[in-house]
Design a protein around this motif. Structure first.
Motif, PDB file in Angstrom:
ATOM      1  N   LEU A 263      48.333  49.006  47.925  1.00 38.54           N
ATOM      2  CA  LEU A 263      46.530  48.499  48.554  1.00 38.54           C
ATOM      3  C   LEU A 263      45.566  49.337  48.171  1.00 38.54           C
ATOM      4  O   LEU A 263      44.623  48.275  48.010  1.00 38.54           O
ATOM      5  CB  LEU A 263      46.791  48.928  49.794  1.00 38.54           C
ATOM      6  CG  LEU A 263      47.613  48.406  50.801  1.00 38.54           C
ATOM      7  CD1 LEU A 263      48.071  48.872  51.870  1.00 38.54           C
ATOM      8  CD2 LEU A 263      47.126  46.835  51.028  1.00 38.54           C
ATOM      9  N   ALA A 264      45.489  50.516  47.448  1.00 34.82           N
ATOM     10  CA  ALA A 264      44.576  50.536  46.652  1.00 34.82           C
ATOM     11  C   ALA A 264      43.467  50.118  45.604  1.00 34.82           C
ATOM     12  O   ALA A 264      42.584  49.645  45.288  1.00 34.82           O
ATOM     13  CB  ALA A 264      44.436  52.463  45.798  1.00 34.82           C
ATOM     14  N   LEU A 265      45.200  49.685  44.979  1.00 40.57           N
ATOM     15  CA  LEU A 265      44.729  48.744  43.884  1.00 40.57           C
ATOM     16  C   LEU A 265      43.968  47.718  43.754  1.00 40.57           C
ATOM     17  O   LEU A 265      43.228  46.487  43.125  1.00 40.57           O
ATOM     18  CB  LEU A 265      46.712  48.099  43.035  1.00 40.57           C
ATOM     19  CG  LEU A 265      46.059  47.547  42.025  1.00 40.57           C
ATOM     20  CD1 LEU A 265      44.908  48.102  40.604  1.00 40.57           C
ATOM     21  CD2 LEU A 265      47.991  46.722  41.681  1.00 40.57           C
ATOM     22  N   LYS A 266      44.255  46.581  44.705  1.00 41.35           N
ATOM     23  CA  LYS A 266      44.006  45.749  45.502  1.00 41.35           C
ATOM     24  C   LYS A 266      42.319  46.328  45.704  1.00 41.35           C
ATOM     25  O   LYS A 266      41.422  45.332  44.828  1.00 41.35           O
ATOM     26  CB  LYS A 266      44.654  45.150  46.897  1.00 41.35           C
ATOM     27  CG  LYS A 266      44.067  43.969  47.137  1.00 41.35           C
ATOM     28  CD  LYS A 266      45.165  43.560  48.030  1.00 41.35           C
ATOM     29  CE  LYS A 266      44.461  41.768  48.950  1.00 41.35           C
ATOM     30  NZ  LYS A 266      42.885  42.131  49.977  1.00 41.35           N
ATOM     31  N   GLN A 267      41.792  47.082  46.630  1.00 43.13           N
ATOM     32  CA  GLN A 267      40.757  47.365  46.643  1.00 43.13           C
ATOM     33  C   GLN A 267      40.219  47.672  45.028  1.00 43.13           C
ATOM     34  O   GLN A 267      38.680  47.371  45.377  1.00 43.13           O
ATOM     35  CB  GLN A 267      40.767  48.176  47.384  1.00 43.13           C
ATOM     36  CG  GLN A 267      39.173  49.440  48.065  1.00 43.13           C
ATOM     37  CD  GLN A 267      38.456  48.399  48.545  1.00 43.13           C
ATOM     38  OE1 GLN A 267      38.492  47.416  49.691  1.00 43.13           O
ATOM     39  NE2 GLN A 267      36.887  48.415  48.537  1.00 43.13           N
ATOM     40  N   ALA A 268      40.154  48.657  44.519  1.00 44.28           N
ATOM     41  CA  ALA A 268      39.444  49.032  42.643  1.00 44.28           C
ATOM     42  C   ALA A 268      39.181  47.871  42.596  1.00 44.28           C
ATOM     43  O   ALA A 268      38.816  47.339  41.752  1.00 44.28           O
ATOM     44  CB  ALA A 268      40.461  49.576  42.482  1.00 44.28           C
ATOM     45  N   ILE A 269      40.182  46.299  42.341  1.00 44.14           N
ATOM     46  CA  ILE A 269      40.457  45.617  41.345  1.00 44.14           C
ATOM     47  C   ILE A 269      39.346  44.183  41.921  1.00 44.14           C
ATOM     48  O   ILE A 269      37.973  44.281  42.069  1.00 44.14           O
ATOM     49  CB  ILE A 269      41.351  44.907  41.115  1.00 44.14           C
ATOM     50  CG1 ILE A 269      42.450  45.347  40.262  1.00 44.14           C
ATOM     51  CG2 ILE A 269      40.944  43.301  40.593  1.00 44.14           C
ATOM     52  CD1 ILE A 269      44.056  44.755  40.593  1.00 44.14           C
ATOM     53  N   GLU A 270      38.875  44.499  43.639  1.00 44.18           N
ATOM     54  CA  GLU A 270      38.201  44.052  44.187  1.00 44.18           C
ATOM     55  C   GLU A 270      36.546  44.326  43.729  1.00 44.18           C
ATOM     56  O   GLU A 270      35.482  43.779  43.690  1.00 44.18           O
ATOM     57  CB  GLU A 270      38.512  43.206  46.193  1.00 44.18           C
ATOM     58  CG  GLU A 270      39.754  42.889  46.059  1.00 44.18           C
ATOM     59  CD  GLU A 270      40.271  42.891  47.651  1.00 44.18           C
ATOM     60  OE1 GLU A 270      39.763  44.233  48.462  1.00 44.18           O
ATOM     61  OE2 GLU A 270      39.784  42.151  47.768  1.00 44.18           O
ATOM     62  N   GLU A 271      36.968  45.309  43.944  1.00 43.71           N
ATOM     63  CA  GLU A 271      35.187  46.079  43.182  1.00 43.71           C
ATOM     64  C   GLU A 271      35.234  45.760  41.968  1.00 43.71           C
ATOM     65  O   GLU A 271      33.688  45.641  41.693  1.00 43.71           O
ATOM     66  CB  GLU A 271      35.196  47.597  43.472  1.00 43.71           C
ATOM     67  CG  GLU A 271      35.356  47.628  45.263  1.00 43.71           C
ATOM     68  CD  GLU A 271      35.178  49.426  45.836  1.00 43.71           C
ATOM     69  OE1 GLU A 271      35.134  50.239  44.242  1.00 43.71           O
ATOM     70  OE2 GLU A 271      36.441  49.907  46.540  1.00 43.71           O
ATOM     71  N   LEU A 272      36.061  45.364  40.960  1.00 42.25           N
ATOM     72  CA  LEU A 272      35.764  45.630  39.576  1.00 42.25           C
ATOM     73  C   LEU A 272      35.025  44.283  39.459  1.00 42.25           C
ATOM     74  O   LEU A 272      34.240  43.421  38.610  1.00 42.25           O
ATOM     75  CB  LEU A 272      36.356  45.708  38.969  1.00 42.25           C
ATOM     76  CG  LEU A 272      36.862  47.551  38.255  1.00 42.25           C
ATOM     77  CD1 LEU A 272      38.319  46.980  37.530  1.00 42.25           C
ATOM     78  CD2 LEU A 272      35.606  48.102  38.194  1.00 42.25           C
ATOM     79  N   GLN A 273      35.985  43.269  40.350  1.00 47.04           N
ATOM     80  CA  GLN A 273      35.666  42.080  40.442  1.00 47.04           C
ATOM     81  C   GLN A 273      34.125  41.716  40.734  1.00 47.04           C
ATOM     82  O   GLN A 273      33.075  40.950  40.114  1.00 47.04           O
ATOM     83  CB  GLN A 273      36.351  41.143  41.285  1.00 47.04           C
ATOM     84  CG  GLN A 273      37.952  41.119  40.539  1.00 47.04           C
ATOM     85  CD  GLN A 273      38.454  40.375  40.889  1.00 47.04           C
ATOM     86  OE1 GLN A 273      38.746  40.336  42.269  1.00 47.04           O
ATOM     87  NE2 GLN A 273      39.193  39.232  40.276  1.00 47.04           N
ATOM     88  N   GLU A 274      33.831  42.102  41.922  1.00 43.86           N
ATOM     89  CA  GLU A 274      32.384  42.192  42.681  1.00 43.86           C
ATOM     90  C   GLU A 274      31.063  42.622  41.363  1.00 43.86           C
ATOM     91  O   GLU A 274      30.588  41.652  41.499  1.00 43.86           O
ATOM     92  CB  GLU A 274      31.945  42.990  43.820  1.00 43.86           C
ATOM     93  CG  GLU A 274      30.544  42.773  44.543  1.00 43.86           C
ATOM     94  CD  GLU A 274      30.872  44.005  45.254  1.00 43.86           C
ATOM     95  OE1 GLU A 274      29.741  44.115  45.920  1.00 43.86           O
ATOM     96  OE2 GLU A 274      32.433  44.330  45.931  1.00 43.86           O
ATOM     97  N   VAL A 275      31.284  42.953  40.621  1.00 41.47           N
ATOM     98  CA  VAL A 275      30.646  44.405  39.319  1.00 41.47           C
ATOM     99  C   VAL A 275      30.691  42.788  38.135  1.00 41.47           C
ATOM    100  O   VAL A 275      29.384  42.768  37.335  1.00 41.47           O
ATOM    101  CB  VAL A 275      30.940  45.777  38.526  1.00 41.47           C
ATOM    102  CG1 VAL A 275      29.921  45.639  37.512  1.00 41.47           C
ATOM    103  CG2 VAL A 275      30.688  46.874  40.149  1.00 41.47           C
TER     104      VAL A 275
END
Length: 363
Positions: A263-275
């Motif tokens: 779940l942390a991996l999913k959140q982290a990738i979402e944040e990178l995609q946002e940037v």
């Protein structure tokens, strides 16, 4: 771009060590904390609900690297992934690696009895594609296993060129992307790679105990599962039927899932995609240039490469004991075989680089 605030460690440290361990954002930390709290309160109820998240995690991972979700396995770390891949590919015997590449990438081929050939980097740490191609053809290599970015020098191999060489020689290309995924754009729709593996705790900023493994769809038919568990066979199965279970990357996900980390991996990738990964890469390259231009005379640049082969890792020859002396000033770096390794990510700033260079000048 200034992304200091979402990363608590940056409030007290000048952290230039993502190549060793990336930082957790506040949101990713909250996802982990919330998940552990839910598990403590609900046990199997919430665990069973989390299974529905797995496809979404594979989906976002696939989107991030330009792949199909059916080509993605969720893994605990790079080492786990590379050993599984090596076992899957034991019909191939002749492997080419780069001498002094990351040990976790090199060890499986030796331990599992492959015939291992090596190419050496030049004195500056660079690895010409022509040298790799020559060795592939000379030794009839069947597998090329390399790190996209070399951990000890920061040299970045051109994946597209390597992929074209491997296609022309019928060689399987296996890439360790742990030092590139999350900071350098990767599009496997455009780049011919057979297997790509990455831990999530460095540039993906996803914390410990997660990662992803990509296996090109066209390879699936020739592979047979080497590791199976309850998730693949169910509570009742026939031993005679095991050989008929088709390979998919999901068959590599044997055992229970570490949902907290996934779940942390999913959140982290979402944040990178946002940037956006292209902006991240541009920002990090700007920090690299600033560092190189601001180095004091006492620090000599090791990783002096052109744009095609540069990465987010900069290695310099600094006075002995530099890492520990910098740490006393709250500046975090790493010492590696070729020198002091500095590895800024998108959450770093020009002020961080200036603080490092000013400190180096006083050592």
């Amino acid at each position: 771009m200034n992304y200091h605030e979402p990363y608590p460690a940056l409030q007290q440290l000048t952290y230039l060590n993502t190549a060793s361990c990336g930082l957790l954002s506040t949101k990713t930390q909250q996802v982990i904390q919330q998940a552990t709290q839910q598990y403590a309160q609900q046990g199997s109820v919430v665990r069973d609900a989390w299974y529905s998240e797995l496809n979404a995690i594979r989906q976002i991972s696939a989107e991030f690297i330009g792949a199909n979700p059916s080509e993605i396995a969720l893994i605990g770390n790079f080492t786990n992934g590379i050993y599984q891949v090596a076992q899957l590919l034991q019909n191939y015997r002749r492997v080419l690696v780069v001498a002094d590449d990351y040990p976790s990438l090199l060890l499986p081929w030796h331990l599992l009895g492959f015939e291992v050939f090596t190419v050496a980097a030049l004195s500056d740490g660079s690895i010409p594609v022509e040298t790799i191609e020559q060795s592939i053809r000379q030794h009839n290599i069947e597998i090329l296993a390399v790190s996209h970015v070399q951990y000890s020098s920061g040299f970045r191999l051109p994946l597209n060129e390597l992929g074209q060489v491997c296609r022309s020689t019928n060689t399987k290309l296996i890439v360790d992307a742990t030092q590139s995924l999350g900071v350098i754009p990767i599009d496997l729709y455009q780049t011919p790679v057979d297997v790509l593996i990455s831990s999530g705790y460095k540039w993906l900023t996803a914390g410990l105990g997660n990662g992803l493994l990509y296996i090109r769809q066209e390879l699936h038919a020739e592979l047979r599962p080497k590791l199976l568990g309850f998730g693949a066979v169910g509570s009742s199965f026939s031993a005679q039927a095991i050989d008929n279970i088709p390979f998919t990357p999901e068959t590599l996900e044997a055992g229970h899932y570490n949902f907290f980390s996934l779940l942390a991996l999913k959140q982290a990738i979402e944040e990178l995609q946002e940037v956006r990964i292209n902006r991240i890469f541009e920002k990090v390259m700007q920090l690299r240039y600033q560092l190189i231009e601001s180095l004091p005379n006492s620090a000599q640049l090791v990783s002096d490469y052109d744009n095609k082969n540069s990465s987010s890792i900069v290695v310099i020859r600094a006075p002995e004991g530099a890492e520990e002396q910098l740490k006393t000033q709250g500046i975090i770096t790493s010492t590696r075989p070729k020198g002091l390794r500095v590895s800024p990510h998108f959450y770093n700033s020009g002020a961080d680089i200036q603080q490092l260079c000013s400190a180096l000048a006083t050592l």
